[in-house]
Scaffold this active site. Structure first.
Site, PDB file in Angstrom:
ATOM      1  N   TYR A  16      54.563  20.252  27.292  1.00 53.33           N
ATOM      2  CA  TYR A  16      54.725  20.929  28.583  1.00 53.33           C
ATOM      3  C   TYR A  16      55.079  22.392  28.367  1.00 53.33           C
ATOM      4  O   TYR A  16      54.587  23.274  29.060  1.00 53.33           O
ATOM      5  CB  TYR A  16      55.819  20.252  29.426  1.00 53.33           C
ATOM      6  CG  TYR A  16      55.864  20.812  30.838  1.00 53.33           C
ATOM      7  CD1 TYR A  16      55.109  20.226  31.849  1.00 53.33           C
ATOM      8  CD2 TYR A  16      56.611  21.950  31.133  1.00 53.33           C
ATOM      9  CE1 TYR A  16      55.102  20.758  33.130  1.00 53.33           C
ATOM     10  CE2 TYR A  16      56.606  22.487  32.416  1.00 53.33           C
ATOM     11  CZ  TYR A  16      55.850  21.889  33.409  1.00 53.33           C
ATOM     12  OH  TYR A  16      55.836  22.415  34.668  1.00 53.33           O
ATOM     13  N   LYS A  22      33.334  32.902  32.124  1.00 54.06           N
ATOM     14  CA  LYS A  22      32.091  33.663  31.906  1.00 54.06           C
ATOM     15  C   LYS A  22      32.025  34.079  30.441  1.00 54.06           C
ATOM     16  O   LYS A  22      31.737  33.271  29.580  1.00 54.06           O
ATOM     17  CB  LYS A  22      32.068  34.880  32.839  1.00 54.06           C
ATOM     18  CG  LYS A  22      31.730  34.544  34.292  1.00 54.06           C
ATOM     19  CD  LYS A  22      32.914  34.074  35.072  1.00 54.06           C
ATOM     20  CE  LYS A  22      32.693  34.085  36.555  1.00 54.06           C
ATOM     21  NZ  LYS A  22      33.797  33.454  37.294  1.00 54.06           N
ATOM     22  N   PHE A  44      30.133  31.903  51.936  1.00 60.92           N
ATOM     23  CA  PHE A  44      28.928  31.557  51.160  1.00 60.92           C
ATOM     24  C   PHE A  44      29.080  30.215  50.444  1.00 60.92           C
ATOM     25  O   PHE A  44      28.092  29.556  50.139  1.00 60.92           O
ATOM     26  CB  PHE A  44      28.601  32.662  50.142  1.00 60.92           C
ATOM     27  CG  PHE A  44      29.739  32.961  49.206  1.00 60.92           C
ATOM     28  CD1 PHE A  44      30.746  33.837  49.585  1.00 60.92           C
ATOM     29  CD2 PHE A  44      29.825  32.354  47.970  1.00 60.92           C
ATOM     30  CE1 PHE A  44      31.813  34.106  48.733  1.00 60.92           C
ATOM     31  CE2 PHE A  44      30.878  32.613  47.110  1.00 60.92           C
ATOM     32  CZ  PHE A  44      31.874  33.492  47.495  1.00 60.92           C
ATOM     33  N   ASP A  56      39.227  44.006  35.945  1.00 60.31           N
ATOM     34  CA  ASP A  56      38.585  42.695  36.028  1.00 60.31           C
ATOM     35  C   ASP A  56      37.638  42.613  34.840  1.00 60.31           C
ATOM     36  O   ASP A  56      36.542  43.163  34.853  1.00 60.31           O
ATOM     37  CB  ASP A  56      37.843  42.531  37.354  1.00 60.31           C
ATOM     38  CG  ASP A  56      37.178  41.159  37.466  1.00 60.31           C
ATOM     39  OD1 ASP A  56      37.014  40.493  36.422  1.00 60.31           O
ATOM     40  OD2 ASP A  56      36.827  40.755  38.586  1.00 60.31           O
ATOM     41  N   ARG A 107      23.381  36.787  47.112  1.00 60.04           N
ATOM     42  CA  ARG A 107      24.401  37.825  46.977  1.00 60.04           C
ATOM     43  C   ARG A 107      24.011  38.960  47.919  1.00 60.04           C
ATOM     44  O   ARG A 107      23.454  39.969  47.530  1.00 60.04           O
ATOM     45  CB  ARG A 107      24.508  38.343  45.541  1.00 60.04           C
ATOM     46  CG  ARG A 107      25.042  37.334  44.547  1.00 60.04           C
ATOM     47  CD  ARG A 107      26.552  37.228  44.413  1.00 60.04           C
ATOM     48  NE  ARG A 107      27.236  36.377  45.351  1.00 60.04           N
ATOM     49  CZ  ARG A 107      28.404  35.786  45.085  1.00 60.04           C
ATOM     50  NH1 ARG A 107      28.974  35.869  43.909  1.00 60.04           N
ATOM     51  NH2 ARG A 107      29.021  35.093  46.009  1.00 60.04           N
ATOM     52  N   PHE A 141      34.427  42.285  44.768  1.00 64.27           N
ATOM     53  CA  PHE A 141      34.003  40.942  44.420  1.00 64.27           C
ATOM     54  C   PHE A 141      34.672  39.999  45.425  1.00 64.27           C
ATOM     55  O   PHE A 141      35.791  40.243  45.868  1.00 64.27           O
ATOM     56  CB  PHE A 141      34.336  40.542  42.977  1.00 64.27           C
ATOM     57  CG  PHE A 141      33.789  39.173  42.678  1.00 64.27           C
ATOM     58  CD1 PHE A 141      32.425  38.981  42.542  1.00 64.27           C
ATOM     59  CD2 PHE A 141      34.617  38.060  42.643  1.00 64.27           C
ATOM     60  CE1 PHE A 141      31.896  37.708  42.370  1.00 64.27           C
ATOM     61  CE2 PHE A 141      34.084  36.786  42.457  1.00 64.27           C
ATOM     62  CZ  PHE A 141      32.724  36.612  42.319  1.00 64.27           C
ATOM     63  N   THR A 142      33.977  38.922  45.768  1.00 63.74           N
ATOM     64  CA  THR A 142      34.389  38.059  46.881  1.00 63.74           C
ATOM     65  C   THR A 142      35.855  37.596  46.787  1.00 63.74           C
ATOM     66  O   THR A 142      36.655  37.885  47.677  1.00 63.74           O
ATOM     67  CB  THR A 142      33.459  36.839  46.950  1.00 63.74           C
ATOM     68  OG1 THR A 142      33.429  36.220  45.655  1.00 63.74           O
ATOM     69  CG2 THR A 142      32.047  37.247  47.344  1.00 63.74           C
TER      70      THR A 142
HETATM   71  O1  PLI Z   1      35.599  31.897  39.525  1.00 63.07           O
HETATM   72  P1  PLI Z   1      36.929  32.369  38.984  1.00 63.07           P
HETATM   73  O2  PLI Z   1      38.053  32.093  39.882  1.00 63.07           O
HETATM   74  O3  PLI Z   1      37.192  31.907  37.593  1.00 63.07           O
HETATM   75  O4  PLI Z   1      36.795  33.985  38.828  1.00 63.07           O
HETATM   76  C1  PLI Z   1      36.651  34.810  39.926  1.00 63.07           C
HETATM   77  C2  PLI Z   1      35.846  36.024  39.560  1.00 63.07           C
HETATM   78  C3  PLI Z   1      36.484  37.215  39.412  1.00 63.07           C
HETATM   79  N1  PLI Z   1      35.799  38.346  39.090  1.00 63.07           N
HETATM   80  C4  PLI Z   1      34.461  38.339  38.893  1.00 63.07           C
HETATM   81  C5  PLI Z   1      33.770  39.610  38.553  1.00 63.07           C
HETATM   82  C6  PLI Z   1      33.759  37.161  39.014  1.00 63.07           C
HETATM   83  O5  PLI Z   1      32.442  37.169  38.797  1.00 63.07           O
HETATM   84  C7  PLI Z   1      34.447  35.951  39.375  1.00 63.07           C
HETATM   85  C8  PLI Z   1      33.755  34.730  39.604  1.00 63.07           C
HETATM   86  N2  PLI Z   1      32.450  34.697  39.661  1.00 63.07           N
HETATM   87  C9  PLI Z   1      31.656  33.683  39.944  1.00 63.07           C
HETATM   88  C10 PLI Z   1      32.140  32.320  40.237  1.00 63.07           C
HETATM   89  C11 PLI Z   1      30.235  33.950  39.950  1.00 63.07           C
HETATM   90  O6  PLI Z   1      29.436  33.010  40.134  1.00 63.07           O
HETATM   91  O7  PLI Z   1      29.854  35.113  39.732  1.00 63.07           O
END
Ligand code: PLI
Length: 462
Positions: free
Chosen positions: A75, A261, A452, A218, A385, A127-128
């Protein structure tokens, strides 16, 4: 012959495969109607080639899978946390790490820690999830990206750059004291995966120092940004991607990361920073929303896979093949005359839905309609997008109508082959040729936030 003149090929071989289901056109027509013409609501098993996102869909290496077996599921104080923390400091330069379950967990924490109601947060395109967390904390987002980023046909090499005149204008209007930080994304997702140059970043650093405003980075796709710096910016051709990544990070103060990513894992993220006091406050907050400060919503095995993935992600051979595959698809579409965002981005090829569907006004969500049509044609799942993703202005309730109305063909890392890219290109070309037959859409259900993801649509009559 120099390596640069040889074609790229994947620096790996395939050890295990996942079989895909093929479907008929009739089955896909039924599936997309049941999904309310929203590709997020399709079942994965009904998709042939899944280009919805590059998030959490990478193939992990054998080393990462082996690392999963080294999970220390204590933990508190897991050995994997310390491995991750040290890797982040060595590769990305940040002294302190707070793990989070994914990127938006880190966005939530940093927004709560730094924003006061009534603040203004400038950023190089929204970003969203990032903008939503800033707004939920009481701030208004202000776009300060260069104008070129809003023009899909502009071929400038660094369309992720910040326009410092726009920052000056904001300071003049609201005062530096109302700007808690500059929100800087590398390889700007919504602009088409467009990079920030080192020259621009250094100017931004000097500007922020003058105004005593920190930079929140970011860094979700920082390795792809670094690759473009290596390829395009004078003075960087002989530098490794790893060293450019380190330099980018060291010019910023705080970072949010979706490790799903660049960092080649299926789940995970972190908030990182250099400031000791901010770290202490972040630890106090993470225990409320994510978990103890040494796991933040992740299993020990997840942190181990992330630590290994970070090092693999900044390897020159990896990143060259990764971006090379995206460019391969983009060039095929360009050769066929399909309008796409220029230059080709690092993680995806973005189709210009305005130009492919000139008969549909933006109010009828052409990019959403094009993504649905692409799925029906060959089972390729892409993502809207454009106006749907942009949502509504939080104060006026009006729909944002962004200049970019795009469909994103997002390439997962280390998952698909060149032959898959050929199938995708053939399908996109055919759908673009028959674009006149695609009808507009309207919402049949519109969620209040991040519409979306779960929104549903119905086709408009002729
Ligand atoms: O999907 P998360 O919560 O692990 O990360 C959010 C996120 C933050 N910044 C940027 C630049 C992103 O591209 C992002 C998530 N992007 C997704 C899910 C995408 O499909 O692009």
């Amino acid at each position: 012959m120099s390596a640069k003149r040889r074609s790229w090929a994947e620096p790996f071989r395939i050890k295990m495969v996942e079989l895909l289901k093929t479907t008929t056109r009739e089955e896909r027509e039924r599936a997309i109607a049941e999904a309310g013409y929203n590709t997020f609501l399709l079942r994965s098993e009904d998709v042939y080639i899944d280009l919805l996102t590059d998030s959490g869909v990478s193939a992990m290496s054998d080393r990462q899978w082996a690392g999963m077996m080294l999970g220390d599921e204590a933990y508190a104080g897991s050995a994997n946390f310390y491995h991750l923390r040290d890797t982040i400091e060595q590769c990305y330069s940040y002294k302190h790490t707070v793990p989070t379950h994914q990127g938006r967990g880190a966005e939530h924490l940093v927004s709560r820690l730094l924003i006061k109601p009534g603040d203004w947060v400038p950023g190089n395109m929204y970003f969203t999830t990032t903008r939503l967390h800033q707004e939920l904390a009481g701030a208004s987002f202000v776009d300060v990206i260069v104008d070129a980023a809003h023009d899909p046909a502009d071929p400038s090499p660094f369309k992720g750059n910040v326009d410092l005149d726009k920052l000056d204008a904001l300071v003049e209007r609201v005062g530096a004291a109302r700007i808690p930080y500059v929100s800087l994304a590398t390889a700007v997702n919504m602009a088409g995966g467009q990079p920030v140059s080192m020259a621009n970043l250094r100017e931004l650093r000097a500007w922020c120092d003058r105004h005593r405003i920190p930079i929140v980075h970011d860094m979700t796709r920082v390795a792809e940004n670094a690759y473009f710096v290596q390829q395009r910016e004078p003075g960087y051709a002989d530098r490794s991607v790893a060293s450019i990544v380190h330099e980018i990070c060291s010019l910023t103060d705080i970072a949010t990361m979706s490790a799903k990513k660049d960092a080649l894992v299926n789940i995970g993220g972190f908030l990182a920073m250099n400031d000791d006091d901010l770290y202490r406050r972040a630890c106090d907050l993470v225990v409320v929303y994510e978990g103890l400060h040494t796991y933040g919503g992740l299993a020990g095995r997840d942190m181990e896979a992330m630590a290994i993935g970070i090092r693999e992600s900044i390897d020159d051979h990896h990143i060259r093949a990764r971006v090379g595959q995206v460019e391969y698809l983009g060039h095929k579409l360009m050769q066929a005359g399909v309008p796409i965002v220029q230059p080709i981005g690092g993680h995806a090829v973005f189709l210009d839905a305005r130009r492919i569907l000139p008969h549909l006004p933006q109010e009828q969500f052409p990019a959403q309609a094009l993504a649905a049509a692409l799925y029906v044609d060959a089972g390729v799942r892409a993502m809207e997008r454009g106006a749907v993703s942009a949502g509504r202005n939080k104060d006026t309730g009006q729909n944002y109508m962004p200049k970019l109305e795009l469909v994103r063909l997002t390439i997962p890392r280390r998952v698909y082959t060149q032959a898959h890219m050929d199938v995708v290109a053939e399908s996109v070309i055919e759908v673009a040729e028959q674009a006149r037959t695609i009808k507009g859409l309207r919402f049949s259900y519109e969620p209040e936030q991040l519409r979306f993801f779960l929104g549903r649509f119905e086709p408009l009559a002729d």
